[in-house]
Design an enzyme around this catalytic site. Structure first.
Site, PDB file in Angstrom:
ATOM      1  N   SER A 151      97.755  -3.148  80.628  1.00 43.65           N
ATOM      2  CA  SER A 151      97.595  -1.835  81.240  1.00 43.65           C
ATOM      3  C   SER A 151      98.497  -1.705  82.474  1.00 43.65           C
ATOM      4  O   SER A 151      99.687  -1.975  82.407  1.00 43.65           O
ATOM      5  CB  SER A 151      96.121  -1.583  81.573  1.00 43.65           C
ATOM      6  OG  SER A 151      95.915  -0.271  82.027  1.00 43.65           O
ATOM      7  N   ASP A 320      97.369   4.902  78.576  1.00 37.78           N
ATOM      8  CA  ASP A 320      95.993   5.338  78.376  1.00 37.78           C
ATOM      9  C   ASP A 320      95.408   5.949  79.650  1.00 37.78           C
ATOM     10  O   ASP A 320      94.256   6.379  79.650  1.00 37.78           O
ATOM     11  CB  ASP A 320      95.113   4.197  77.846  1.00 37.78           C
ATOM     12  CG  ASP A 320      94.867   3.080  78.852  1.00 37.78           C
ATOM     13  OD1 ASP A 320      95.555   3.050  79.891  1.00 37.78           O
ATOM     14  OD2 ASP A 320      93.989   2.233  78.585  1.00 37.78           O
TER      15      ASP A 320
END
Length: 558
Positions: A151, A320
């Protein structure tokens, strides 16, 4: 060494990780399974670590990949496995290692046919599209997926997460099994893991290409009013922050005729173009004012009052998460934009179920509660983790699910599922749709909300906690909170389970009529995270934080 005083400043040479050393350590260092920190450990977003600290090395990926193969076999998952990856330096070697294992176990893997990077939402979308209409259970030929990403973590980190056939983040029942089996395999010796050379894997029938970008971008009009954005001429500046969405944004702009500029289209595994985050580290956090400083600066008006873009956006490395920058409001706090997005979507998506609920994590702003009540919609408050929204998004009973950390997704315009994992791309585009259809920026909409409901002060801080204290905090009971007031207000709730689904929150939340705090242990650091909010201003927020520390300390002593 990281220096917090340099937060928001451009990265310098001394801030950059040595990529060659990182890759060498990935292959040369081997974890000591007797050391807890060097085992495979699945948090809310998979296994993460760095090869330099022997927490993300080839042995970890080989073992985890075989564990996934065994999980698939035990549960009758025999369709394709969609494999995506971001632009972190450790992602490519991890993909190679995983393919050697997947192909050896004759798993049909789908890799990007453009040999590019793959956002998390594109993998979720591919899984759901493939599985549509296939039923469930063994023999249905269901697909699943893996995304290789840590991430927004620093450039020296790697990550590996599994998405089962529902397309969303795997639940703890799945990740716990995979984690335990991977550690058993590590203890037995990685040499015993079944694998074939990478070249053979790529040449085998088991590895095939899939156009993730086209499948995702071609369907975007089903979830967003892109024609409204085009017709209004909204000027968009999209910054991929060197991540997996870099090729997607250009394609979105050209395919739908949008006035869209890809801000900084460069990909650099050292991420040397970044400004430093709050602690002086490079971190691709699109919700951080320090990490987003360069994009915020680009949105400053010139001497005539003009700006380059009407809306500027950022995504983290696997796309995301979302960051929204407006000329009149700068970088929006994620809670602010979630509140605006919910208010807009439920008023402008007639195709959704009339009783579609709103999903929020319990550490998200109570502004969402007020918006939900005003809309007359049911609010589902769940523990931290996007996995809790998956069932509702799948059947359309939840129209929107969002986290305070800038992660969210929502249904297609007809009320059917879009993704069951967080999608930062559609949230960024939604900001432009809001401007296009209402004539007001998201930050202007938020000011309308505060005029109606009051202006909350919200913050998250980290406090030191030993491993033992974190274990106690994760298992508190409401009876251990003996205080009757918080910052002068009567306590209305003492929660250790989420009101939306009764699941354990792994910590504590204490509420009053106009404020609250929540404390939960970090899964990766020796700290606990303290979230707090007050609708009576910053001074009252500080008072809540001070008393919260005392309440937590007392509970830990009891």
């Amino acid at each position: 060494m990281p220096n917090p005083s340099r937060a928001g400043l451009p990265a310098a040479a001394e801030d950059l990780v040595d990529i060659s050393s990182l890759i060498e350590a990935y292959y040369q260092l081997h974890p000591d399974v007797s050391a807890a920190e060097q085992r495979v450990s699945f948090g809310t977003s998979g296994h993460r670590g760095s090869s330099l600290s022997t927490t993300f090395n080839e042995d970890h990926i080989l073992a985890t990949s075989q564990a996934i193969c065994e999980y698939r076999g035990a549960h009758g998952i025999d369709g394709p496995l969609y494999l995506g990856a971001d632009s972190h330096a450790l992602s490519e070697p991890a993909v190679r290692s995983a393919l050697e294992v997947f192909a050896a176990h004759e798993v049909g893997v789908r890799v990007d046919s453009r040999q590019g990077y793959t956002p998390t939402p594109a993998v979720s979308r591919a899984i759901l599209a493939y599985n549509a209409g296939r039923g469930s259970g063994a023999g249905a030929g269901l697909a699943d997926g893996v995304v290789v990403t840590p991430s927004h973590n620093p450039p020296g980190d790697g990550g590996f997460k599994y998405n089962p056939s529902n397309g969303g983040p795997a639940g703890t029942d799945i990740t716990g099994w995979i984690q335990d089996r991977a550690n058993e395999l590590l203890a037995a010796g990685a040499a015993k893991i079944k694998r074939i050379p990478y070249e053979r894997a790529m040449a085998s029938e088991h590895v095939q290409g899939f156009d993730f970008l086209d499948a995702y971008v071609s369907a975007l009009a089903d979830v967003l009013d892109l024609e409204a954005i085009r017709s209004a001429g909204v000027r968009i500046g999209a910054d991929p922050l060197g991540g997996a969405s870099v090729a997607y944004w250009g394609e979105i702009g050209s395919r739908y005729g949008l006035d869209l500029t890809v801000v900084n289209p460069d990909v650099d595994p050292q991420f040397g173009f970044m400004t430093l985050d709050w602690d002086g580290k490079i971190r691709m956090d699109c919700s951080s004012p320090a990490a987003m400083a360069s994009l915020i600066q680009r949105m400053q008006a010139d001497s005539s009052g003009a700006t380059l873009y009407d809306i500027a956006t950022g995504n983290d490395t696997d796309s995301d998460r979302h960051g929204i920058v407006t000329p009149d409001g700068g970088l929006m706090n994620p809670n602010y934009f979630l509140s605006v997005a919910i208010g807009y979507l439920y008023a402008n998506r007639p195709g959704w179920q009339a009783d579609a609920a709103i999903g929020k994590t319990l550490v998200s702003s109570s502004m969402i509660d007020r918006v939900a009540a005003d809309l007359g919609r049911r609010l589902i408050e769940v523990p931290v983790g996007f996995k809790w929204f998956v069932p509702g998004l799948l059947d359309g009973s939840v129209g929107f699910g969002g986290e305070e950390s800038a992660g969210a997704s929502f249904l297609q315009r007809d009320g059917s599922v879009w993704t069951t994992d967080k999608d930062g791309i559609i949230l960024c585009l939604l900001a432009s749709e809001i401007l296009a259809t209402t004539g007001r920026s998201p930050s202007q909409h938020y000011r309308q909300l505060t005029a109606k409901f009051g202006e909350p002060a919200y913050a998250r801080i980290d406090s030191p906690a030993t491993r033992q204290q974190k274990a106690v905090l994760a298992k508190l009971s409401p009876s251990q909170v003996t205080a009757s007031t918080l910052a002068g207000e009567p306590i209305t709730g003492r929660l250790t389970t989420a009101p939306g689904n009764g699941a354990a929150i792994g910590g504590l939340k204490v509420t009053t009529e106009r404020g609250w705090f929540a404390a939960r242990p970090s899964g990766t650091e020796d700290v606990y995270k303290l979230y707090a909010e007050s609708f009576d201003g910053p001074d009252q927020l500080a008072r809540i934080q001070d008393e919260a520390r005392e309440i937590v300390a007392a509970a830990l002593r009891s």
